[in-house]
Design a protein around this motif. Structure first.
Motif, PDB file in Angstrom:
ATOM      1  N   LEU A  70       0.848  -1.184   0.000  1.00 30.66           N
ATOM      2  CA  LEU A  70       0.000   0.000   0.000  1.00 30.66           C
ATOM      3  C   LEU A  70       0.891   1.244   0.000  1.00 30.66           C
ATOM      4  O   LEU A  70       2.023   1.210   0.485  1.00 30.66           O
ATOM      5  CB  LEU A  70      -0.909   0.013   1.231  1.00 30.66           C
ATOM      6  N   VAL A  71       0.379   2.339  -0.563  1.00 30.89           N
ATOM      7  CA  VAL A  71       1.132   3.594  -0.570  1.00 30.89           C
ATOM      8  C   VAL A  71       0.924   4.279   0.779  1.00 30.89           C
ATOM      9  O   VAL A  71      -0.201   4.652   1.118  1.00 30.89           O
ATOM     10  CB  VAL A  71       0.660   4.508  -1.720  1.00 30.89           C
ATOM     11  N   PRO A  72       1.969   4.425   1.583  1.00 27.98           N
ATOM     12  CA  PRO A  72       1.803   4.888   2.974  1.00 27.98           C
ATOM     13  C   PRO A  72       1.208   6.279   3.123  1.00 27.98           C
ATOM     14  O   PRO A  72       0.587   6.573   4.152  1.00 27.98           O
ATOM     15  CB  PRO A  72       3.226   4.820   3.549  1.00 27.98           C
ATOM     16  N   VAL A  73       1.388   7.159   2.127  1.00 28.47           N
ATOM     17  CA  VAL A  73       0.881   8.528   2.251  1.00 28.47           C
ATOM     18  C   VAL A  73      -0.544   8.667   1.706  1.00 28.47           C
ATOM     19  O   VAL A  73      -1.128   9.754   1.790  1.00 28.47           O
ATOM     20  CB  VAL A  73       1.811   9.534   1.528  1.00 28.47           C
ATOM     21  N   LEU A  74      -1.080   7.591   1.157  1.00 27.68           N
ATOM     22  CA  LEU A  74      -2.447   7.616   0.645  1.00 27.68           C
ATOM     23  C   LEU A  74      -3.391   6.948   1.640  1.00 27.68           C
ATOM     24  O   LEU A  74      -3.056   5.935   2.243  1.00 27.68           O
ATOM     25  CB  LEU A  74      -2.541   6.894  -0.702  1.00 27.68           C
ATOM     26  N   ARG A  75      -4.575   7.496   1.782  1.00 28.96           N
ATOM     27  CA  ARG A  75      -5.573   6.912   2.669  1.00 28.96           C
ATOM     28  C   ARG A  75      -6.199   5.679   2.014  1.00 28.96           C
ATOM     29  O   ARG A  75      -5.951   5.392   0.847  1.00 28.96           O
ATOM     30  CB  ARG A  75      -6.619   7.963   3.041  1.00 28.96           C
ATOM     31  N   VAL A  76      -6.985   4.943   2.786  1.00 26.28           N
ATOM     32  CA  VAL A  76      -7.530   3.672   2.332  1.00 26.28           C
ATOM     33  C   VAL A  76      -8.282   3.826   1.009  1.00 26.28           C
ATOM     34  O   VAL A  76      -8.055   3.071   0.058  1.00 26.28           O
ATOM     35  CB  VAL A  76      -8.450   3.065   3.415  1.00 26.28           C
ATOM     36  N   PHE A  77      -9.179   4.786   0.941  1.00 24.17           N
ATOM     37  CA  PHE A  77      -9.952   4.988  -0.289  1.00 24.17           C
ATOM     38  C   PHE A  77      -9.025   5.220  -1.480  1.00 24.17           C
ATOM     39  O   PHE A  77      -9.206   4.633  -2.547  1.00 24.17           O
ATOM     40  CB  PHE A  77     -10.904   6.173  -0.143  1.00 24.17           C
ATOM     41  N   VAL A  83     -16.171  -3.200  -0.669  1.00 22.03           N
ATOM     42  CA  VAL A  83     -15.791  -2.649   0.644  1.00 22.03           C
ATOM     43  C   VAL A  83     -16.722  -3.147   1.742  1.00 22.03           C
ATOM     44  O   VAL A  83     -16.315  -3.258   2.908  1.00 22.03           O
ATOM     45  CB  VAL A  83     -15.746  -1.102   0.627  1.00 22.03           C
ATOM     46  N   LYS A  84     -17.956  -3.475   1.375  1.00 20.18           N
ATOM     47  CA  LYS A  84     -18.872  -4.038   2.379  1.00 20.18           C
ATOM     48  C   LYS A  84     -18.443  -5.446   2.768  1.00 20.18           C
ATOM     49  O   LYS A  84     -18.368  -5.775   3.953  1.00 20.18           O
ATOM     50  CB  LYS A  84     -20.302  -4.057   1.830  1.00 20.18           C
ATOM     51  N   VAL A  85     -18.142  -6.270   1.770  1.00 21.28           N
ATOM     52  CA  VAL A  85     -17.710  -7.639   2.039  1.00 21.28           C
ATOM     53  C   VAL A  85     -16.428  -7.645   2.870  1.00 21.28           C
ATOM     54  O   VAL A  85     -16.258  -8.459   3.785  1.00 21.28           O
ATOM     55  CB  VAL A  85     -17.497  -8.412   0.718  1.00 21.28           C
ATOM     56  N   LEU A  86     -15.518  -6.716   2.566  1.00 22.08           N
ATOM     57  CA  LEU A  86     -14.225  -6.674   3.248  1.00 22.08           C
ATOM     58  C   LEU A  86     -14.239  -5.804   4.511  1.00 22.08           C
ATOM     59  O   LEU A  86     -13.206  -5.629   5.151  1.00 22.08           O
ATOM     60  CB  LEU A  86     -13.153  -6.169   2.277  1.00 22.08           C
ATOM     61  N   GLU A  87     -15.424  -5.270   4.850  1.00 24.42           N
ATOM     62  CA  GLU A  87     -15.618  -4.492   6.080  1.00 24.42           C
ATOM     63  C   GLU A  87     -14.651  -3.305   6.169  1.00 24.42           C
ATOM     64  O   GLU A  87     -13.983  -3.085   7.178  1.00 24.42           O
ATOM     65  CB  GLU A  87     -15.461  -5.398   7.304  1.00 24.42           C
ATOM     66  N   LEU A  88     -14.608  -2.523   5.082  1.00 23.46           N
ATOM     67  CA  LEU A  88     -13.724  -1.365   5.022  1.00 23.46           C
ATOM     68  C   LEU A  88     -14.501  -0.046   4.965  1.00 23.46           C
ATOM     69  O   LEU A  88     -13.904   1.023   4.818  1.00 23.46           O
ATOM     70  CB  LEU A  88     -12.816  -1.461   3.783  1.00 23.46           C
ATOM     71  N   ASP A 133     -10.769   6.974   5.494  1.00 21.97           N
ATOM     72  CA  ASP A 133      -9.907   8.123   5.778  1.00 21.97           C
ATOM     73  C   ASP A 133      -8.647   7.772   6.559  1.00 21.97           C
ATOM     74  O   ASP A 133      -7.866   8.664   6.920  1.00 21.97           O
ATOM     75  CB  ASP A 133     -10.691   9.194   6.551  1.00 21.97           C
ATOM     76  N   ARG A 134      -8.439   6.490   6.802  1.00 24.36           N
ATOM     77  CA  ARG A 134      -7.270   6.087   7.581  1.00 24.36           C
ATOM     78  C   ARG A 134      -6.066   5.827   6.672  1.00 24.36           C
ATOM     79  O   ARG A 134      -6.209   5.366   5.547  1.00 24.36           O
ATOM     80  CB  ARG A 134      -7.573   4.822   8.392  1.00 24.36           C
ATOM     81  N   LEU A 135      -4.891   6.114   7.202  1.00 19.34           N
ATOM     82  CA  LEU A 135      -3.651   5.768   6.509  1.00 19.34           C
ATOM     83  C   LEU A 135      -3.315   4.312   6.810  1.00 19.34           C
ATOM     84  O   LEU A 135      -3.731   3.766   7.846  1.00 19.34           O
ATOM     85  CB  LEU A 135      -2.520   6.686   6.961  1.00 19.34           C
ATOM     86  N   PRO A 136      -2.543   3.647   5.934  1.00 15.38           N
ATOM     87  CA  PRO A 136      -2.236   2.227   6.154  1.00 15.38           C
ATOM     88  C   PRO A 136      -1.657   1.907   7.518  1.00 15.38           C
ATOM     89  O   PRO A 136      -2.006   0.880   8.117  1.00 15.38           O
ATOM     90  CB  PRO A 136      -1.228   1.932   5.029  1.00 15.38           C
ATOM     91  N   SER A 193      -4.475  -2.646  11.174  1.00 19.79           N
ATOM     92  CA  SER A 193      -3.782  -3.896  11.518  1.00 19.79           C
ATOM     93  C   SER A 193      -3.303  -4.555  10.227  1.00 19.79           C
ATOM     94  O   SER A 193      -3.702  -4.173   9.107  1.00 19.79           O
ATOM     95  CB  SER A 193      -4.737  -4.838  12.251  1.00 19.79           C
ATOM     96  N   GLY A 194      -2.474  -5.585  10.347  1.00 21.58           N
ATOM     97  CA  GLY A 194      -1.996  -6.308   9.170  1.00 21.58           C
ATOM     98  C   GLY A 194      -3.137  -6.919   8.373  1.00 21.58           C
ATOM     99  O   GLY A 194      -3.169  -6.837   7.139  1.00 21.58           O
ATOM    100  N   GLY A 195      -4.083  -7.513   9.078  1.00 21.53           N
ATOM    101  CA  GLY A 195      -5.220  -8.123   8.402  1.00 21.53           C
ATOM    102  C   GLY A 195      -6.053  -7.099   7.650  1.00 21.53           C
ATOM    103  O   GLY A 195      -6.540  -7.353   6.544  1.00 21.53           O
ATOM    104  N   GLN A 196      -6.227  -5.907   8.245  1.00 18.23           N
ATOM    105  CA  GLN A 196      -6.990  -4.845   7.599  1.00 18.23           C
ATOM    106  C   GLN A 196      -6.254  -4.304   6.368  1.00 18.23           C
ATOM    107  O   GLN A 196      -6.869  -4.016   5.337  1.00 18.23           O
ATOM    108  CB  GLN A 196      -7.269  -3.720   8.594  1.00 18.23           C
ATOM    109  N   GLN A 197      -4.940  -4.178   6.474  1.00 22.23           N
ATOM    110  CA  GLN A 197      -4.156  -3.728   5.316  1.00 22.23           C
ATOM    111  C   GLN A 197      -4.282  -4.720   4.159  1.00 22.23           C
ATOM    112  O   GLN A 197      -4.382  -4.329   2.994  1.00 22.23           O
ATOM    113  CB  GLN A 197      -2.689  -3.549   5.704  1.00 22.23           C
TER     114      GLN A 197
END
Length: 227
Positions: free
Chosen positions: A96-103, A126-131, A136-139, A143-147
């Protein structure tokens, strides 16, 4: 329908006075919608094979075809564009790009191609993956699983011909490992996605439809996971 195939695929390296046969004449195919696991010990050739399927490396001999497109006949630039538009990657390190938010991480491949976002698919993924509450969060805030979920969403949203997963559970504990591979399997079914997953974990491989076992750069065994 066959979506990916290799024929006589070889990758040789010269290390001093020794020639290493990382891949030594691999012929295989993957059907559309199939979930294939590639297993083997370290040095067996499984990651090299995945890199070849993804156009990340070029073969010494033989070739790779995705949707009947020959990767070796493309220029480096053509292969880069084809890879971005047709191949989804999920890596052990998330990438993941660390300076970019999840979206922004999820939609990045589409933005690079100035491609439209399929809003309905985006909502489903995003619903299936619960994101849904993490856009608006950064990587580093995840958690590792969420990333890894973000990486899966990014791969799925591009609607690739094939999704390649390189040890996607390697940085996770056992419970999170099985959760992530179940998510990959569930998403593959729900979104009609073809998946090739490299793993050293037998319990992960057993979640696939079919298993290819690599040894010394060759396909040693090819069998259904339920056997």
């Amino acid at each position: 329908m066959e979506i990916v195939k290799t024929a006589g695929l070889k990758k040789y390296y010269n290390t001093g006075n020794c020639e290493v046969h990382a891949l030594d004449g691999v012929t295989m195919s993957v059907e559309e919608g199939e979930f294939l696991a590639i297993v083997g010990t370290s040095g067996s050739g499984k990651t090299t094979l995945l890199n070849m399927l993804g156009g990340l490396d070029t073969p010494t001999g033989g070739g790779v075809w995705i949707r009947e497109n020959s990767l070796k006949d493309m220029s480096e630039e053509e292969r880069t564009i084809f890879r971005r538009q047709n191949i989804g990657f999920v890596f052990q390190q998330y990438n993941l790009v660390p300076v970019l938010r999840v979206f922004e991480n999820i939609v990045l491949p589409l933005r690079l191609d100035s491609a439209p976002i399929d809003e309905e698919l985006f909502k489903q993924v995003v619903k299936v993956l619960e994101l849904e509450d993490k856009f608006d969060r950064l990587p580093q805030m995840l958690s590792g699983g969420q990333q890894q979920r973000v990486a899966i969403a990014r791969a799925l949203l591009a609607k690739p011909a094939i999704m390649l997963c390189d040890e996607p559970t390697g940085n996770l504990d056992s419970s999170n490992s099985l959760e992530v591979v179940e998510l990959i399997k569930s998403c593959a079914r729900q979104f009609h996605q073809t998946v090739v997953l490299v793993t050293h974990q037998e319990e992960v491989a057993k979640k696939a439809d079919r298993i290819i076992r690599m040894e010394d750069g060759k396909v040693k065994k090819n069998y259904l996971a339920k056997e």
